[in-house]
Design an enzyme around this catalytic site. Structure first.
Site, short mmCIF file in Angstrom:
data_model
loop_
_atom_site.label_atom_id
_atom_site.label_comp_id
_atom_site.label_asym_id
_atom_site.label_seq_id
_atom_site.Cartn_x
_atom_site.Cartn_y
_atom_site.Cartn_z
N ARG A 117 0.81 -1.21 0.00
CA ARG A 117 0.00 0.00 0.00
C ARG A 117 0.84 1.26 0.00
NH1 ARG A 117 -3.06 -3.43 2.10
NH2 ARG A 117 -1.25 -3.87 3.35
N THR A 118 1.77 1.36 0.93
CA THR A 118 2.52 2.60 1.09
C THR A 118 3.32 2.90 -0.17
OG1 THR A 118 2.65 2.17 3.45
CG2 THR A 118 4.12 3.84 2.58
N LYS A 171 24.76 -6.21 -2.48
CA LYS A 171 26.16 -6.52 -2.82
C LYS A 171 27.12 -5.83 -1.86
CE LYS A 171 25.06 -6.64 -7.77
NZ LYS A 171 25.24 -5.86 -8.99
N ARG A 182 11.60 3.91 3.31
CA ARG A 182 11.12 2.97 4.32
C ARG A 182 12.30 2.10 4.72
NH1 ARG A 182 5.88 -0.72 4.76
NH2 ARG A 182 5.18 1.33 5.44
N HIS A 221 5.61 6.45 11.45
CA HIS A 221 5.04 6.28 10.12
C HIS A 221 4.09 7.46 9.90
CE1 HIS A 221 3.75 4.65 6.45
NE2 HIS A 221 3.33 3.46 6.80
#
Lengths: 322, 173
Positions: A66-67, A94, A116, A146
Site C-alpha cells: 500500500r505505502t 552486494k 522505508r 510512520h
C-alpha cells in the site's frame, strides 16, 4: 532528534520524518491541501503539473504494498518522475553502504527520497546527510514513526467525524511494535482529540505508555465504551523476538474485533486498520468488510495525503532561490 | 492617471454582456457551459450566468495547481477544488475572468480544463483587459480595454458590492 530538521529557515516543511514537534497548523494545512487534491480523481486526466520535472525515488528497504504504491501514484498524479527501488534487488545486497546508495542517487539529480527502513531513525539519517536541495519523506522507520500513515488516518477521521476535540479514539492491539500507533498518538494529541485510549495486553504495550498522553485499558470489552473511532493494529509477528502471546487464537479471543464487541463502542463508531489485515487474528472479516469499516477509504485517502505532503515539502525552498 | 472612481462596474458588466451575446451568436454557441475562474472571475460569471439565463449550472475553476510559479510561491493549503458541473468533452465553454493581464492565468485555466476533457470551443470573456500580456492569448470579449502606468495593478473586489481597486506597487517588485 532535532525536529527543526523537518523545517526550512522560514518554518516551512522541508522533510517529513515524524509528527513529533510539528505544529497543529501545519498538520491542518496538510489535511486541507489533501482535501483539495481529492478533486484530481474526478479529472479525465488524473494529473496536475505541480511537480513536473522533479525526480522522486522510493527507497524501500522493507516490504510494502500500500505505502509504496500510493506514494508512487501520488508522485505520478503530481507529474513527478518516480522510480521505485526495492533494495533487495539493488547493490545494497552486494554490500553498498546506505550513504553510498544515497550519494549515487544524488548524482542522478534526484529531488526527493521516500524512505522505508527497518531501522528506527533511518529517514532522519538520510535527511541529515543528503544534499541540501533534497527532501526526505519517512515512509516508516523501524518501530519509530510512520507519519504519512498517521496523516491519512487523521484525514479519514476528519472526513467522518469532523471535530477532533470531541473524539474518543481507541488504538487496539500491538502498540509495542507499532510505528503507526506512535505516530497516530502524536497526531491525535497535536490535533486535540478528547481522549486517546490504547487497548492491549500488557506484553504488547511499551513501558510507561501513559507518558505519551494516552489512557490505558487491558480489556477490549471495557475499553470500547464511548469510543468514536477504533484503530485496529496488525499483530507484527515478524518483529516479535520473544513469546509475547500464547497464540493467535487466544489473542483473537481477547482482543479480536468481532461484530458483538463493536456494539460496545458508539453506534456510529468507525473502524480503521492500516493494513495489511490478519483476518481472524485482530479483526473478524464481518467487521473488516462491514458497514462501519473505512479501511479501503484509508487506502484511497493515502494518495491525496501523500500528494499533499510531497507538494508541501517541494514548494519554495531556500536552495531554489539562488 | 486613472483612479478607482473612473470605473462603473455595472456599466462594464453591461458592455461585457452585450459583447458576449454577440460573440455567442457569431460563433453559433448553443447550450453553453459557463465557468468562472476563482475568485473574481466567479463573481463576474455569476452575474453573466443569470443575465444570459444559461441552463447549465455555473462551473468554478481554481487554477492554483496549474500555476507556472509554484516553485517560487508555493501552494496555498486552502485551495478549494474546482467544481465543473457537466462533462467538458465536446462542450461549448464560456470562460470568465475579472481582469486579463499577462495571460498566464488563462493559460493555466485552459490546461486544467483540458485535463477534464476536450471542449468543442472555448470563448474567453473578461470584465477588464489591461495592457501587459506576456503570452499569445487574448480575450474574445472584454467590458473595457485600458492601458495602465507601470507599477499600477487593477483588481476587482467583492462579491458584494463589486468594485474596482487600483493599487500602486513598487515597479521593481
Amino acid at each position: 532528534m532535532s525536529n527543526n530538521l523537518q523545517l526550512n529557515s522560514e518554518g516551512k516543511l522541508k522533510h517529513f520524518l515524524t509528527i513529533e514537534g510539528l505544529e497543529k497548523q501545519l498538520l491542518v494545512d496538510i489535511l486541507d491541501l489533501a482535501e483539495s487534491f481529492i478533486g484530481v480523481n474526478d479529472q479525465r486526466i488524473k494529473k496536475i503539473p505541480l511537480l513536473r520535472g522533479k525526480s522522486i525515488v522510493n527507497l524501500f528497504f522493507e516490504n510494502s504494498t500500500r505505502t509504496r504504491t500510493t506514494f508512487e501514484l501520488a508522485a505520478k498524479r503530481l507529474s513527478a518522475d518516480v522510480l521505485s527501488m526495492s533494495i533487495a534487488t539493488s547493490s545494497t545486497s552486494k554490500g553498498e553502504s546506505l550513504l553510498d546508495t544515497i550519494r549515487n542517487l544524488e548524482a542522478m539529480y534526484v529531488d526527493m527520497f521516500v524512505v522505508r527502513h527497518g531501522i528506527s531513525g533511518a529517514a532522519h539519517f538520510i535527511a541529515q546527510h543528503a544534499s541540501k536541495h533534497i527532501s526526505v519523506i519517512n515512509a516508516g522507520d523501524g518501530q519509530h514513526a510512520h507519519p504519512t500513515q498517521a496523516m491519512l488516518d487523521m484525514f479519514t477521521i476528519r472526513q467522518f467525524k469532523q471535530d477532533f476535540s470531541k473524539l474518543r479514539v481507541a488504538i487496539v492491539g500491538d502498540i509495542l511494535h507499532s510505528r503507526v500507533a506512535r505516530s497516530n498518538i502524536q497526531a491525535l494529541n497535536t490535533l486535540g482529540a478528547a481522549e486517546i485510549r490504547v487497548i492491549a495486553p500488557k506484553t504488547l504495550l511499551p513501558a510507561q505508555v501513559e507518558t505519551m498522553g494516552v489512557t490505558v485499558s487491558h480489556s477490549l470489552a471495557d475499553g470500547l465504551k464511548d469510543i468514536d473511532v477504533i484503530i485496529m493494529l496488525r499483530l507484527q509477528k515478524e518483529r516479535m523476538t520473544s513469546a509475547l502471546l500464547p497464540s493467535e487464537s487466544e489473542y483473537f479471543k481477547c482482543f479480536g474485533l468481532t461484530p458483538e464487541r463493536l456494539k460496545l463502542a458508539k453506534p456510529d463508531a468507525i473502524v480503521m486498520h492500516p493494513g495489511p489485515i490478519n483476518r481472524g487474528v485482530e479483526i473478524d472479516s464481518k467487521v473488516a468488510d462491514g458497514p462501519q469499516s473505512v479501511i479501503l477509504k484509508q487506502v484511497s485517502n493515502g494518495i491525496a495525503i501523500r500528494m499533499a505532503i510531497m507538494a508541501m515539502a517541494m514548494q519554495k525552498q531556500e536552495s531554489f532561490d539562488g | 492617471m486613472m483612479t478607482a472612481a473612473d470605473f462603473d462596474v455595472s456599466e462594464l458588466l453591461e458592455n461585457l454582456e452585450i459583447k458576449l451575446k454577440q460573440a455567442i451568436t457569431e460563433r453559433n454557441i448553443t447550450d453553453p457551459l459557463m465557468i468562472g475562474i476563482r475568485s473574481g472571475g466567479v463573481w463576474v460569471a455569476e452575474i453573466l450566468h443569470r443575465r444570459l439565463t444559461i441552463k447549465q449550472p455555473l462551473g468554478l475553476l481554481d487554477i492554483s495547481f496549474y500555476r507556472d510559479d509554484f516553485s517560487q510561491i508555493g501552494v496555498n493549503p486552502n485551495v478549494k477544488p474546482s467544481q465543473l458541473p457537466a462533462q467538458i468533452e465536446g462542450r461549448n465553454i464560456i470562460l470568465v475572468d475579472d481582469v486579463f493581464y499577462t495571460g498566464r492565468t488563462v493559460r493555466a485555466a485552459l490546461n486544467e480544463l483540458f485535463d477534464y476533457g476536450r471542449p468543442s470551443q472555448v470563448l474567453l470573456a473578461v470584465l477588464i483587459e489591461r495592457d501587459g500580456k506576456q503570452i499569445p492569448i487574448s480575450p474574445d470579449c472584454a467590458g473595457m480595454r485600458l492601458k495602465l502606468n507601470a507599477g499600477q495593478r487593477i483588481k476587482l473586489t467583492g462579491p458584494d458590492p463589486l468594485a474596482i481597486e487600483i493599487q500602486y506597487v513598487d515597479a521593481v517588485a
